[in-house]
Design a protein around this motif. Structure first.
Motif, mmCIF file in Angstrom:
data_model
loop_
_atom_site.group_PDB
_atom_site.id
_atom_site.type_symbol
_atom_site.label_atom_id
_atom_site.label_comp_id
_atom_site.label_asym_id
_atom_site.label_seq_id
_atom_site.Cartn_x
_atom_site.Cartn_y
_atom_site.Cartn_z
ATOM 1 N N HIS A 109 39.416 46.772 52.330
ATOM 2 C CA HIS A 109 38.380 45.743 52.231
ATOM 3 C C HIS A 109 37.206 46.204 53.077
ATOM 4 O O HIS A 109 37.158 45.968 54.288
ATOM 5 C CB HIS A 109 38.917 44.390 52.704
ATOM 6 C CG HIS A 109 40.068 43.904 51.887
ATOM 7 N ND1 HIS A 109 39.903 43.338 50.646
ATOM 8 C CD2 HIS A 109 41.406 43.966 52.101
ATOM 9 C CE1 HIS A 109 41.098 43.038 50.132
ATOM 10 N NE2 HIS A 109 42.028 43.421 51.001
ATOM 11 N N LYS A 154 41.259 42.263 40.522
ATOM 12 C CA LYS A 154 42.244 41.799 41.509
ATOM 13 C C LYS A 154 42.611 40.353 41.206
ATOM 14 O O LYS A 154 41.735 39.483 41.158
ATOM 15 C CB LYS A 154 41.628 41.897 42.912
ATOM 16 C CG LYS A 154 42.501 41.357 44.055
ATOM 17 C CD LYS A 154 43.646 42.293 44.382
ATOM 18 C CE LYS A 154 44.405 41.867 45.629
ATOM 19 N NZ LYS A 154 43.666 42.067 46.888
ATOM 20 N N ASP A 168 45.600 48.358 53.152
ATOM 21 C CA ASP A 168 44.988 47.028 53.311
ATOM 22 C C ASP A 168 44.047 47.002 54.512
ATOM 23 O O ASP A 168 44.021 46.043 55.293
ATOM 24 C CB ASP A 168 46.074 45.944 53.441
ATOM 25 C CG ASP A 168 45.543 44.546 53.125
ATOM 26 O OD1 ASP A 168 44.408 44.425 52.638
ATOM 27 O OD2 ASP A 168 46.286 43.573 53.376
HETATM 28 ZN ZN LIG Z 1 44.030 43.259 50.837
#
Ligand SMILES: [Zn+2]
Length: 304
Positions: free
Chosen positions: A27, A112, A224
């Protein structure tokens, strides 16, 4: 003088050169993306929240999803880290098609969807199927965050292409794992479960990944990034966890430098360079990978 190998080539006495390492789950809006290249990451897949904001020479090559498609009030719309506007809520099949078209128009090349039953309501079957079908019509692979009992199964049944996280809520049955291995890609993200102090979810995910990989499933390295205390670059703990789940060092390299992850045509502005000889010992291999840095082709030429 250089030698060729399956995974890369070696600059004798200097180090190894690989296709640019990929972190398949980041992200960028939550981190400083300018640090990734020095940490060995040449390519990323952004799985929510980020849109390009001008040209940045210091960033890895990016494919991105933009908004999280979720149920009204669903994850991560109530999460503190998600900015307003990062989620697109879907109640009906018509909402789903419109939401997919909006992402495509914003330049997304991957979709997503979230199915997090622990954090709130989840997409209903019609909305989920409509989103997946529309994405596939548009040529976008679909990546799901599946969390809570039965959600991984639902995502797979709806035709989702990849999991953003190795399933960690429950031990999946062997026959389900084998079926998933025939068509799905799993993005690893094992280290988020405890960041070095493994939790029950870490053990569940490692067990699922072990069987998925053994059944021939496609695994991508992903961390992540933006979620918790993670290093901005190659995460040695994620590498160790992959080895712990039964991947060999060569398998780890496959997970790090896929040619076209999820079928995406990512640019290859940079290669990944690791100084020194590749060690045989797994612990030393992990340390060695952790010293990688991403170089443009002209930066590499200077070394050669
Ligand atoms: Zn994520």
């Amino acid at each position: 003088m250089t030698g060729q190998s399956f995974h890369g080539h070696f600059l004798h006495g200097r180090g190894a050169v690989y296709r640019g390492f990929l972190d398949a789950h980041v992200h960028l809006a939550l981190i400083d993306p300018g640090q990734l290249v020095d940490g060995g990451i040449a390519r990323v897949i952004d799985l929510g929240g980020w849109l390009p904001n001008g040209k940045r020479e210091d960033m890895p090559d990016v494919a991105y999803a933009y908004q999280f498609l979720t149920a009204p009030g669903g994850y991560p719309s109530q999460a503190g880290w998600a900015e307003p506007g990062w989620c697109r809520e879907i109640a009906t099949a018509a909402d789903a098609a419109a939401a997919v078209d909006l992402q495509a128009a914003a330049g997304a090349s991957v979709l997503k969807v979230t199915l997090n039953a622990v954090a709130g309501p989840v997409l209903n079957a019609k909305g989920l199927t409509a989103a997946v079908d529309r994405a596939h019509e548009c040529g976008l692979p679909v990546v799901a965050h599946a969390e809570g009992a039965g959600q991984a199964d639902r995502a797979f049944a709806a035709g989702v292409d990849a999991f953003a996280h190795t399933p960690f809520s429950e031990r999946l049955a062997d026959d389900l794992v084998t079926a998933m291995a025939a068509s799905m890609t799993w993005i690893s993200t094992l280290d988020i479960h405890g960041w070095g102090t493994p939790t029950e979810a870490f053990d569940i995910a490692s067990d699922n990944l072990h069987r998925f990989h053994a059944a021939g499933g496609r695994v991508l390295y992903g961390t992540d990034l933006g979620n918790g205390p993670l290093v901005l670059g190659i995460n040695r703990r994620e590498i160790s966890a992959l080895l712990g789940a039964g991947l060999t060092p060569d398998d780890v390299l496959d997970a790090l430098c896929p040619r076209a992850p999820l079928g995406l045509a990512l640019a290859d502005t940079r290669v990944t360079f690791i100084p020194g000889e590749r060690p045989r010992d797994p612990d030393e291999f992990t340390e060695w990978l952790g010293s990688a840095r991403a170089l443009t082709h002209s930066e590499l030429e200077v070394l050669e």
